[in-house]
Design a protein around this motif. Structure first.
Motif, short mmCIF file in Angstrom:
data_model
loop_
_atom_site.label_atom_id
_atom_site.label_comp_id
_atom_site.label_asym_id
_atom_site.label_seq_id
_atom_site.Cartn_x
_atom_site.Cartn_y
_atom_site.Cartn_z
N LEU A 72 0.82 -1.21 0.00
CA LEU A 72 0.00 0.00 0.00
C LEU A 72 0.85 1.26 0.00
O LEU A 72 0.46 2.28 -0.58
N ALA A 73 2.04 1.21 0.62
CA ALA A 73 2.89 2.40 0.68
C ALA A 73 3.51 2.72 -0.68
O ALA A 73 3.81 3.89 -0.97
N TRP A 93 8.73 11.65 3.67
CA TRP A 93 8.82 10.68 4.75
C TRP A 93 7.64 10.74 5.72
O TRP A 93 7.12 9.71 6.15
N ARG A 94 7.21 11.94 6.07
CA ARG A 94 6.14 12.05 7.06
C ARG A 94 4.84 11.42 6.57
O ARG A 94 4.25 10.59 7.28
N VAL A 99 1.11 6.75 6.63
CA VAL A 99 0.33 5.71 5.94
C VAL A 99 0.74 4.32 6.45
O VAL A 99 -0.11 3.46 6.73
N ALA A 100 2.05 4.08 6.58
CA ALA A 100 2.55 2.77 7.00
C ALA A 100 2.06 2.43 8.42
O ALA A 100 1.57 1.32 8.67
N VAL A 101 2.19 3.38 9.35
CA VAL A 101 1.79 3.13 10.73
C VAL A 101 0.28 2.94 10.82
O VAL A 101 -0.22 2.00 11.47
N THR A 102 -0.48 3.82 10.15
CA THR A 102 -1.94 3.74 10.20
C THR A 102 -2.44 2.43 9.61
O THR A 102 -3.33 1.77 10.18
N MET A 126 -8.29 -0.73 -0.80
CA MET A 126 -7.51 0.49 -0.61
C MET A 126 -6.60 0.76 -1.80
O MET A 126 -6.42 1.90 -2.22
N SER A 127 -6.02 -0.32 -2.37
CA SER A 127 -5.17 -0.15 -3.56
C SER A 127 -5.99 0.39 -4.73
O SER A 127 -5.53 1.29 -5.45
#
Length: 401
Positions: A72-73, A93-94, A99-102, A126-127
């Motif tokens: 997804l990232a 990066w932010r 997105v990665a953490v969520t 989501m993709s």
């Protein structure tokens, strides 16, 4: 077996082109055109498929969760890279880490509350939404910030639409048939991996082509502009006029030759740095005062040139006076100067000319008018001695012949 080979080839393409994008970005000093972020997107997607091969099949594990997060990232990274390619400010990066953490947290929640099918369906859904947003962005770009890349953007929109549709179909198959839809050698998965492998082969060279296209356009633009003022130089003016008069809607144009009054005295009194500041200031005033579509250039020294397109004598008269008064009214603020510096300009106007071949003749007419204006006292607009149509009515602050 066939699907496994396709995924292996897909990994190889993505990781190899990730290295290529990174190497290209190292060569693009300053503006990297998003190539470093495209490299990261390829790296994320390549590792996602490596993890999928290591996973062996649908399961709940750390490898599977990281695989889904990377998958997804990756499109998020591509999206941010595209924004940077088009010069739009975009942090990297932010938002990527957010997105990665969520999404990692969402995976845990969905797995525990709804089960594995819902987690895999969430990834496909989501993709599909992300790629749909990318298609909408590309279509919007064709009409706004990417007008010069119309064919290329349509090509990208079609390819990305294919990924969007396939992910949407995978989402529906998962909802209807469960995890059986993800069998590696199933017909749908084969089609999916064939399409993704094709994209991994086609898209990276297409992105390299876009970079080369932008670099070529930048070099052409550099060759057509004056480095001090960024106005068109003589070559740029000639090319622009050639394009204009080759169009079906072309009408005769007027040429205004603009000269800064007593510029040598400014240079001698205040120095060349102040002289350059005056040139940039006048260029900025001219750029802000001309109409959209008119051509503004610097042809050497303190001489500037305006070509009025799609205008009549009355419109040229108004434009010339607007330019003259704007330069007279606006002060030049210089670093270290005790007082702002004021300057004026004298203009010579040509008769209308109807082709690029007549450009030099119009230059001579405007130059002769300019010298008459200087001899008559400067800070004025001088018209050609023999003009087509009625001469303009004199207005306050300008002089006509």
């Amino acid at each position: 077996m066939v699907a496994t080979i396709l995924v292996g080839m897909l990994c190889a393409h993505l990781l190899c082109f990730s290295v290529m994008f990174w190497l290209v970005s190292k060569r693009l000093h300053g503006n990297k055109m998003g190539m470093d972020i495209f490299a990261m997107g390829n790296l994320l997607l390549g590792f996602a498929y490596v993890l999928q091969l290591a996973e062996g099949g649908p399961a709940w594990s750390l490898v599977s969760a990281v695989n889904h997060t990377f998958t997804l990232a990756a499109p998020v990274a591509y999206w941010l890279g595209a924004m940077r390619f088009f010069g739009l400010p975009a942090p990297f990066w932010r938002p990527l880490l957010a997105v990665a953490v969520t999404y990692s947290a969402a995976q845990v929640l969905v797995q525990w509350s709804l089960g594995p099918v819902a987690r895999y369906a969430m990834l496909s859904g989501m993709s599909a939404l992300l790629f749909l947003a990318m298609v909408i962005t590309v279509v919007h770009g064709v009409r706004t910030f990417a007008k010069d890349l119309y064919a290329e953007m349509v090509f990208f929109a079609v390819l990305i639409s294919g990924i969007c549709v396939l992910n949407a179909l995978k989402f529906m198959k998962l909802v209807d048939g469960g995890l059986d839809a993800l069998q590696m050698d199933g017909s749908f998965q084969l089609v999916f991996y064939i399409y993704m492998s094709s994209l991994a082969t086609v898209l990276p060279p297409a992105i390299i082509w876009l970079v080369l296209r932008r670099l070529t356009d930048a070099l052409r633009n550099l060759a057509a502009r004056d480095p001090l003022t960024q106005l068109l130089n003589r070559r740029g003016l000639s090319e622009a006029l050639q394009m204009y008069f080759n169009s079906r809607k072309a009408v005769p144009a007027y040429l205004l030759l603009v000269d800064i009054d007593h510029f040598k005295r400014i240079n001698d009194t205040h120095g060349h740095q102040i002289g350059d500041a005056v040139l940039r200031h006048v260029a900025e005033v001219l750029r802000g005062a001309v109409r959209r579509g008119d051509l503004a250039g610097r042809i050497g020294g303190e001489e500037f040139l305006i070509v009025c397109l799609d205008s009549d004598l009355h419109g040229v008269r108004l434009l010339a006076e607007r330019l003259r008064s704007a330069v007279e009214r606006q002060a030049v603020h210089t670093t270290g100067g005790a007082h702002p510096l004021h300057c004026t300009v004298t203009m010579g106007v040509s008769n209308p000319f109807a082709g690029a071949h007549a450009f030099e003749g119009a230059m001579q007419e405007a130059d002769a008018a300019l010298y008459r204006g200087k001899a008559a006292g400067r800070n004025r607009i001088e018209w050609p001695q023999i003009a087509h149509g009625e001469p303009p009515t004199p207005i306050v602050g300008a002089s006509t012949t």
